[in-house]
Design a protein around this motif. Sequence first.
Motif, PDB file in Angstrom:
ATOM      1  N   ARG A 185       0.812  -1.224   0.000  1.00 42.01           N
ATOM      2  CA  ARG A 185       0.000   0.000   0.000  1.00 42.01           C
ATOM      3  C   ARG A 185       0.844   1.272   0.000  1.00 42.01           C
ATOM      4  N   ILE A 186       2.164   1.129  -0.181  1.00 40.86           N
ATOM      5  CA  ILE A 186       3.030   2.296   0.004  1.00 40.86           C
ATOM      6  C   ILE A 186       2.807   3.391  -1.031  1.00 40.86           C
ATOM      7  N   PHE A 187       2.238   3.070  -2.196  1.00 38.65           N
ATOM      8  CA  PHE A 187       1.983   4.088  -3.211  1.00 38.65           C
ATOM      9  C   PHE A 187       0.543   4.584  -3.178  1.00 38.65           C
ATOM     10  N   GLU A 188      -0.256   4.105  -2.237  1.00 39.71           N
ATOM     11  CA  GLU A 188      -1.640   4.559  -2.146  1.00 39.71           C
ATOM     12  C   GLU A 188      -1.692   5.981  -1.576  1.00 39.71           C
ATOM     13  N   PRO A 189      -2.582   6.828  -2.087  1.00 37.38           N
ATOM     14  CA  PRO A 189      -2.689   8.189  -1.555  1.00 37.38           C
ATOM     15  C   PRO A 189      -3.148   8.187  -0.107  1.00 37.38           C
ATOM     16  N   TYR A 190      -2.475   8.985   0.696  1.00 45.85           N
ATOM     17  CA  TYR A 190      -2.801   9.186   2.106  1.00 45.85           C
ATOM     18  C   TYR A 190      -2.606   7.935   2.960  1.00 45.85           C
ATOM     19  N   HIS A 191      -1.857   6.959   2.426  1.00 45.51           N
ATOM     20  CA  HIS A 191      -1.461   5.853   3.294  1.00 45.51           C
ATOM     21  C   HIS A 191      -0.083   6.175   3.843  1.00 45.51           C
ATOM     22  N   THR A 192       0.006   6.349   5.142  1.00 46.91           N
ATOM     23  CA  THR A 192       1.274   6.678   5.771  1.00 46.91           C
ATOM     24  C   THR A 192       1.343   6.049   7.153  1.00 46.91           C
ATOM     25  N   THR A 193       2.566   5.711   7.558  1.00 46.63           N
ATOM     26  CA  THR A 193       2.785   5.178   8.901  1.00 46.63           C
ATOM     27  C   THR A 193       3.427   6.236   9.791  1.00 46.63           C
ATOM     28  N   LYS A 194       3.586   7.464   9.274  1.00 45.47           N
ATOM     29  CA  LYS A 194       4.232   8.541  10.020  1.00 45.47           C
ATOM     30  C   LYS A 194       3.168   9.459  10.610  1.00 45.47           C
ATOM     31  N   ALA A 195       3.399   9.894  11.840  1.00 47.88           N
ATOM     32  CA  ALA A 195       2.430  10.749  12.509  1.00 47.88           C
ATOM     33  C   ALA A 195       2.241  12.073  11.784  1.00 47.88           C
ATOM     34  N   SER A 196       3.320  12.590  11.159  1.00 46.09           N
ATOM     35  CA  SER A 196       3.236  13.885  10.494  1.00 46.09           C
ATOM     36  C   SER A 196       3.241  13.765   8.976  1.00 46.09           C
ATOM     37  N   GLY A 197       3.085  12.569   8.445  1.00 43.61           N
ATOM     38  CA  GLY A 197       3.159  12.375   6.999  1.00 43.61           C
ATOM     39  C   GLY A 197       1.829  12.619   6.322  1.00 43.61           C
ATOM     40  N   SER A 198       1.904  13.013   5.029  1.00 43.90           N
ATOM     41  CA  SER A 198       0.670  13.241   4.268  1.00 43.90           C
ATOM     42  C   SER A 198       0.291  12.014   3.458  1.00 43.90           C
ATOM     43  N   GLY A 199       1.247  11.111   3.218  1.00 38.69           N
ATOM     44  CA  GLY A 199       0.953   9.925   2.433  1.00 38.69           C
ATOM     45  C   GLY A 199       0.923  10.179   0.939  1.00 38.69           C
ATOM     46  N   LEU A 200       1.377  11.370   0.503  1.00 40.52           N
ATOM     47  CA  LEU A 200       1.392  11.691  -0.924  1.00 40.52           C
ATOM     48  C   LEU A 200       2.792  11.656  -1.527  1.00 40.52           C
ATOM     49  N   GLY A 201       3.816  11.652  -0.683  1.00 46.39           N
ATOM     50  CA  GLY A 201       5.191  11.733  -1.166  1.00 46.39           C
ATOM     51  C   GLY A 201       5.561  10.667  -2.170  1.00 46.39           C
ATOM     52  N   LEU A 202       5.313   9.397  -1.834  1.00 43.11           N
ATOM     53  CA  LEU A 202       5.688   8.309  -2.736  1.00 43.11           C
ATOM     54  C   LEU A 202       4.771   8.225  -3.948  1.00 43.11           C
ATOM     55  N   MET A 203       3.539   8.671  -3.793  1.00 46.24           N
ATOM     56  CA  MET A 203       2.645   8.709  -4.950  1.00 46.24           C
ATOM     57  C   MET A 203       3.171   9.701  -5.982  1.00 46.24           C
ATOM     58  N   ILE A 204       3.646  10.860  -5.508  1.00 45.13           N
ATOM     59  CA  ILE A 204       4.228  11.864  -6.392  1.00 45.13           C
ATOM     60  C   ILE A 204       5.499  11.331  -7.032  1.00 45.13           C
ATOM     61  N   VAL A 205       6.332  10.653  -6.242  1.00 48.02           N
ATOM     62  CA  VAL A 205       7.557  10.039  -6.761  1.00 48.02           C
ATOM     63  C   VAL A 205       7.230   9.077  -7.897  1.00 48.02           C
ATOM     64  N   GLN A 206       6.239   8.228  -7.677  1.00 49.26           N
ATOM     65  CA  GLN A 206       5.849   7.241  -8.688  1.00 49.26           C
ATOM     66  C   GLN A 206       5.392   7.932  -9.979  1.00 49.26           C
ATOM     67  N   ARG A 207       4.583   8.986  -9.856  1.00 42.61           N
ATOM     68  CA  ARG A 207       4.078   9.689 -11.039  1.00 42.61           C
ATOM     69  C   ARG A 207       5.226  10.320 -11.817  1.00 42.61           C
ATOM     70  N   ILE A 208       6.178  10.944 -11.117  1.00 42.90           N
ATOM     71  CA  ILE A 208       7.302  11.601 -11.789  1.00 42.90           C
ATOM     72  C   ILE A 208       8.155  10.587 -12.533  1.00 42.90           C
ATOM     73  N   VAL A 209       8.479   9.484 -11.873  1.00 41.31           N
ATOM     74  CA  VAL A 209       9.322   8.463 -12.495  1.00 41.31           C
ATOM     75  C   VAL A 209       8.619   7.864 -13.718  1.00 41.31           C
ATOM     76  N   GLN A 210       7.328   7.608 -13.596  1.00 40.80           N
ATOM     77  CA  GLN A 210       6.575   7.075 -14.736  1.00 40.80           C
ATOM     78  C   GLN A 210       6.547   8.055 -15.897  1.00 40.80           C
ATOM     79  N   GLU A 211       6.389   9.368 -15.599  1.00 40.70           N
ATOM     80  CA  GLU A 211       6.375  10.386 -16.647  1.00 40.70           C
ATOM     81  C   GLU A 211       7.723  10.448 -17.368  1.00 40.70           C
ATOM     82  N   HIS A 212       8.793  10.032 -16.695  1.00 38.80           N
ATOM     83  CA  HIS A 212      10.128  10.003 -17.307  1.00 38.80           C
ATOM     84  C   HIS A 212      10.383   8.691 -18.054  1.00 38.80           C
ATOM     85  N   GLY A 213       9.410   7.791 -18.049  1.00 44.04           N
ATOM     86  CA  GLY A 213       9.594   6.496 -18.687  1.00 44.04           C
ATOM     87  C   GLY A 213      10.423   5.541 -17.858  1.00 44.04           C
ATOM     88  N   GLY A 214      10.492   5.798 -16.554  1.00 40.48           N
ATOM     89  CA  GLY A 214      11.318   4.978 -15.672  1.00 40.48           C
ATOM     90  C   GLY A 214      10.526   3.984 -14.858  1.00 40.48           C
TER      91      GLY A 214
END
Length: 258
Positions: A185-214
């Motif tokens: 579930r690590i790429f799911e939006p708003y899924h986070t195990t951190k008290a102060s996390g938004s859960g969007l960081g890795l989702m954004i990472v995934q989108r950027i890498v995919q847009e680069h063909g990676g």
Amino acid sequence: ESERINAVKLLAAGVAHEIGNPLNALNIHLQLLDREVGHLRQAVETGGVADGESLDSLHELTEVARTEVARLDQVIRQFLQAIRPSKPELKPAQIEVLLEDTLTLLKQEVENRNIRIEIERPEKLPSIKADHGQIKQVFFNVIRNAFQAMPDGGRLRIVLFETDEFLGTTFQDSGEGISPEDFGRIFEPYHTTKASGSGLGLMIVQRIVQEHGGQIEISSKPGAGTGFTVLLPLTERSIRLLDANASREKAGRSRKAS
């Protein structure tokens, strides 16, 4: 279409929840600020002067309000990046330079968290085509995640390497690892195990890498850390593929003409 609608609903519910907390804090602190201003006004009207303690209290309340506004701004920006990623502006880039720039931004946090960073790389790495700002954001988010997985300090090993298709960067931390129930579930939006996390960081990472063909590869074991690998296509390979496509199109036109 149903999956897309559900994803939007999940994002909307998540951002509403994320916005609710700082808005509530803002409301409370603005009420306190109004009360303090009333006390100061009353003191001035009765011929008194503002004491230093009251002014310090006002300053503290204002700073908290500013912090919460900044938090709201971050939530909105992350939300927009997640649902409306900008198209990458591809330019020649040296991946080791982008990594170095990102680590410079995080230098103070590295020292504060007592984290040792080790970098392994070959003597020469090929250039790639990438959006400099977006790839720095990818590295920033991945490294911050690694830091947060090592709250008591540790080691972050960064390995740069090249394959026939990709230029890879692996971030291996010595942290707590990802539990099996969270791994899927690590790429799911708003899924986070951190008290102060938004859960969007890795989702954004995934989108950027995919847009680069990676591609992204992750390996983790509870108690043994996590390895996060970002694979970006080589410039040379992209050129070869374009040349090959152009040759096929030219051959097709020749056959039609004959």
